[in-house]
Design an enzyme around this catalytic site. Structure first.
Site, PDB file in Angstrom:
ATOM      1  N   LYS A  39      44.543   0.848  14.245  1.00  0.00           N
ATOM      2  CA  LYS A  39      43.547   0.120  14.126  1.00  0.00           C
ATOM      3  C   LYS A  39      43.546  -1.318  14.063  1.00  0.00           C
ATOM      4  O   LYS A  39      44.340  -1.726  12.979  1.00  0.00           O
ATOM      5  CB  LYS A  39      42.577   0.639  12.789  1.00  0.00           C
ATOM      6  CG  LYS A  39      41.372  -0.096  12.642  1.00  0.00           C
ATOM      7  CD  LYS A  39      40.686   0.181  11.142  1.00  0.00           C
ATOM      8  CE  LYS A  39      41.937  -0.380  10.065  1.00  0.00           C
ATOM      9  NZ  LYS A  39      41.901  -1.867   9.874  1.00  0.00           N
TER      10      LYS A  39
ATOM     11  N   ASP B  61      37.966   2.612   5.778  1.00  0.00           N
ATOM     12  CA  ASP B  61      38.260   2.559   7.522  1.00  0.00           C
ATOM     13  C   ASP B  61      38.028   3.759   8.158  1.00  0.00           C
ATOM     14  O   ASP B  61      38.017   3.680   9.508  1.00  0.00           O
ATOM     15  CB  ASP B  61      39.831   2.043   7.466  1.00  0.00           C
ATOM     16  CG  ASP B  61      40.094   0.446   7.418  1.00  0.00           C
ATOM     17  OD1 ASP B  61      38.910  -0.131   7.277  1.00  0.00           O
ATOM     18  OD2 ASP B  61      41.157   0.168   6.900  1.00  0.00           O
TER      19      ASP B  61
END
Length: 301
Positions: A11, A146
């Site tokens: 990510k 996240d």
């Protein structure tokens, strides 16, 4: 059903603004997140009892609690599997998970969060659970800020404490299949809580929320949009791991680098390149000059 294999993509926080702080201490974020074809690999196989096996370049960095397969595990893969089992009325996840850990730990590119999100997606497929079921989003958020955006797995804006995720325009391609990216990490852990503590101690003013989401039509627009943003955690992360500044300077000096920036809370930095050749040459040059760093190149989407 036989083994199911998945990429758990890195990510990348292409920008990260801190817009406030709640009374409970959680910071409010505004971030554009993309994902890379660089990542960990998970294989999920039906089994009588749950088990977790970890190998790969960074498996040696796990502690004993991170290798634990119990519901009290320190590993987000195990915790995600047990949370999914409880949510679907199972006494045991009933799978063997093999995690190949290719991403550095505590590196600001969401490795553990992406692993957890990939576990959720894989179990949804295996158990024929609707991935948009009402319980999935809160379950993902309970595992970490996240995890919801990693569950989406494509370019998105992330706001709130990570719980508000909305689609972003597709990241434009460079000359290859996608925009090329080089990731560099000094192999020095940069734990998120410590970076946020350093940020709070700096007493930096919060960023004003963007008036409108950045938009782009092509790679030039995309880079221009990113240049109007920043990563508000850069100073705090650099104070924690000074090598971040060296990495940013090294990436920025590479031919063809359109933008060099810290991802998330660090210490991984990224450089965006318009061509695969430029990215490959940059990665090779940085590896030569800094053999102790982790360097990888791929595309971002």
């Amino acid at each position: 059903m036989g083994p199911l294999s998945y990429l758990a993509p890195a990510k990348i926080n292409l920008y990260l603004h801190i817009t406030g702080r709640r009374d409970d201490g959680y910071h409010l974020l505004d971030s554009l997140v993309g994902f890379s074809d660089i990542g960990d690999r998970l294989t999920i196989t039906p089994a009588d009892q749950f088990s977790l096996r970890i190998d790969g370049p960074f498996a040696k960095n796990f502690t004993a609690p991170d290798m634990d397969a119990s519901p009290q595990s320190g590993n987000l893969v195990a915790r995600a599997a047990w949370a999914m089992a409880r949510a679907t009325g199972r006494a045991n996840p009933g799978v063997a998970i093999h995690l190949s850990k290719n991403l550095p730990l505590a590196s600001g590119i969401g490795g553990a969060s992406s692993d957890a999100a990939t576990t959720i997606r894989g179990l949804c497929q295996l158990w024929r659970v609707d991935p948009d079921a009402d319980f999935i989003a809160p379950l993902a958020l309970s595992l970490g800020a996240d995890v919801p955006v990693c569950l989406r797995g494509t370019a998105a804006f992330m706001r709130g404490i990570g719980d508000v995720v909305t689609p972003a325009p597709a990241i434009p391609a460079g000359l290859g299949a996608g925009m090329d990216i080089v990731l560099v990490n000094p192999l020095v852990p940069c734990p998120t809580p410590g970076v946020f503590r350093a940020y709070a101690q700096d007493q930096a003013p919060f960023s004003a929320p963007l008036v409108a989401d950045p938009q782009w039509q092509d790679s030039g627009d995309f880079i221009a949009a990113l240049r109007s943003t920043r990563n508000d955690l850069t100073a705090a992360a650099t104070a924690t791991v000074p090598a971040i500044r060296t990495i940013l300077d090294a990436l920025g000096a590479m031919d063809g680098c359109a933008l060099a920036r810290l991802s998330g809370s660090g210490a991984t930095c990224f450089g965006l390149f318009a061509s695969p050749a430029a990215a490959e040459q940059a990665a090779a040059k940085i590896k030569t000059h800094h053999p102790g760093w982790w360097v990888s190149h791929g595309i971002i989407f």
